[in-house]
Design a protein around this motif. Sequence first.
Motif, PDB file in Angstrom:
ATOM      1  N   ARG A   4       0.859  -1.180   0.000  1.00  0.00           N
ATOM      2  CA  ARG A   4       0.000   0.000   0.000  1.00  0.00           C
ATOM      3  C   ARG A   4       0.893   1.226   0.000  1.00  0.00           C
ATOM      4  NH1 ARG A   4      -4.255  -0.695   4.848  1.00  0.00           N
ATOM      5  NH2 ARG A   4      -3.053   1.098   5.447  1.00  0.00           N
ATOM      6  N   ALA A   5       0.532   2.183  -0.810  1.00  0.00           N
ATOM      7  CA  ALA A   5       1.272   3.446  -0.836  1.00  0.00           C
ATOM      8  C   ALA A   5       0.544   4.432   0.058  1.00  0.00           C
ATOM      9  CB  ALA A   5       1.369   3.981  -2.256  1.00  0.00           C
ATOM     10  N   LEU A   6       1.192   4.812   1.118  1.00  0.00           N
ATOM     11  CA  LEU A   6       0.624   5.788   2.053  1.00  0.00           C
ATOM     12  C   LEU A   6       1.510   7.021   2.060  1.00  0.00           C
ATOM     13  CD1 LEU A   6      -0.151   3.373   5.021  1.00  0.00           C
ATOM     14  CD2 LEU A   6      -1.775   4.277   3.366  1.00  0.00           C
ATOM     15  N   PRO A  62      -3.888   4.776  10.119  1.00  0.00           N
ATOM     16  CA  PRO A  62      -4.566   5.979   9.622  1.00  0.00           C
ATOM     17  C   PRO A  62      -4.135   6.339   8.208  1.00  0.00           C
ATOM     18  CG  PRO A  62      -3.631   6.356  11.804  1.00  0.00           C
ATOM     19  CD  PRO A  62      -3.086   5.049  11.308  1.00  0.00           C
ATOM     20  N   VAL A  63      -5.070   6.891   7.459  1.00  0.00           N
ATOM     21  CA  VAL A  63      -4.803   7.385   6.115  1.00  0.00           C
ATOM     22  C   VAL A  63      -5.003   8.894   6.142  1.00  0.00           C
ATOM     23  CG1 VAL A  63      -5.527   7.332   3.703  1.00  0.00           C
ATOM     24  CG2 VAL A  63      -5.561   5.230   5.062  1.00  0.00           C
ATOM     25  N   GLU A  64      -3.981   9.619   5.735  1.00  0.00           N
ATOM     26  CA  GLU A  64      -4.072  11.077   5.722  1.00  0.00           C
ATOM     27  C   GLU A  64      -4.964  11.506   4.566  1.00  0.00           C
ATOM     28  OE1 GLU A  64      -1.228  14.989   6.045  1.00  0.00           O
ATOM     29  OE2 GLU A  64      -0.327  13.052   5.683  1.00  0.00           O
ATOM     30  N   ARG A  65      -5.881  12.407   4.844  1.00  0.00           N
ATOM     31  CA  ARG A  65      -6.858  12.810   3.832  1.00  0.00           C
ATOM     32  C   ARG A  65      -6.566  14.181   3.230  1.00  0.00           C
ATOM     33  NH1 ARG A  65      -8.989   8.107   3.364  1.00  0.00           N
ATOM     34  NH2 ARG A  65     -10.197   7.288   5.066  1.00  0.00           N
ATOM     35  N   THR A  66      -5.527  14.845   3.650  1.00  0.00           N
ATOM     36  CA  THR A  66      -5.227  16.174   3.117  1.00  0.00           C
ATOM     37  C   THR A  66      -4.317  16.068   1.905  1.00  0.00           C
ATOM     38  OG1 THR A  66      -3.285  16.476   4.493  1.00  0.00           O
ATOM     39  CG2 THR A  66      -5.393  17.213   5.410  1.00  0.00           C
ATOM     40  N   GLU A  77       6.832  -1.588   3.494  1.00  0.00           N
ATOM     41  CA  GLU A  77       6.124  -2.820   3.182  1.00  0.00           C
ATOM     42  C   GLU A  77       5.811  -3.540   4.484  1.00  0.00           C
ATOM     43  OE1 GLU A  77       7.983  -5.253   0.250  1.00  0.00           O
ATOM     44  OE2 GLU A  77       8.514  -3.524  -0.988  1.00  0.00           O
ATOM     45  N   LEU A  78       4.513  -3.726   4.740  1.00  0.00           N
ATOM     46  CA  LEU A  78       4.073  -4.420   5.939  1.00  0.00           C
ATOM     47  C   LEU A  78       3.342  -5.683   5.514  1.00  0.00           C
ATOM     48  CD1 LEU A  78       2.617  -1.339   7.851  1.00  0.00           C
ATOM     49  CD2 LEU A  78       4.796  -2.470   8.262  1.00  0.00           C
ATOM     50  N   PRO A  79       3.571  -6.804   6.195  1.00  0.00           N
ATOM     51  CA  PRO A  79       2.835  -8.007   5.831  1.00  0.00           C
ATOM     52  C   PRO A  79       1.346  -7.826   6.096  1.00  0.00           C
ATOM     53  CG  PRO A  79       4.208  -8.370   7.771  1.00  0.00           C
ATOM     54  CD  PRO A  79       4.479  -6.985   7.278  1.00  0.00           C
ATOM     55  N   THR A  80       0.513  -8.520   5.312  1.00  0.00           N
ATOM     56  CA  THR A  80      -0.932  -8.378   5.470  1.00  0.00           C
ATOM     57  C   THR A  80      -1.433  -9.115   6.703  1.00  0.00           C
ATOM     58  OG1 THR A  80      -1.283 -10.244   3.985  1.00  0.00           O
ATOM     59  CG2 THR A  80      -1.381  -8.016   3.031  1.00  0.00           C
ATOM     60  N   THR A  81      -0.673 -10.082   7.227  1.00  0.00           N
ATOM     61  CA  THR A  81      -1.056 -10.784   8.445  1.00  0.00           C
ATOM     62  C   THR A  81       0.104 -10.762   9.414  1.00  0.00           C
ATOM     63  OG1 THR A  81      -0.320 -12.902   7.551  1.00  0.00           O
ATOM     64  CG2 THR A  81      -2.646 -12.316   7.227  1.00  0.00           C
ATOM     65  N   VAL A  82      -0.232 -10.881  10.693  1.00  0.00           N
ATOM     66  CA  VAL A  82       0.804 -10.859  11.720  1.00  0.00           C
ATOM     67  C   VAL A  82       1.170 -12.261  12.120  1.00  0.00           C
ATOM     68  CG1 VAL A  82       1.372 -10.075  14.019  1.00  0.00           C
ATOM     69  CG2 VAL A  82       0.004  -8.659  12.534  1.00  0.00           C
TER      70      VAL A  82
END
Length: 82
Positions: A4-6, A62-66, A77-82
Amino acid sequence: MEKRALTYTLEIERHDDGYLAHFPALPGCHTWGKTYEAAVKHAEEALIGFLEALQKNREEIPVERTSAPVSLGLLVELPTTV
């Protein structure tokens, strides 16, 4: 692994003894540096650790909305499961 690109805005404030760096969209994610460059480096490390901790604790990221200008772009890069 899902990628995901954040994007988060990094704000850096000059103080007499250094620079405070924080991400307004991520309360509690802040750091300090004696120089501007050190504050940016520490902010990158703080952001990675903060997002990893949220994921490990199964908390929502959190996703920044500004659409404010970006001072630091970083792909984590974070794994989708822990």
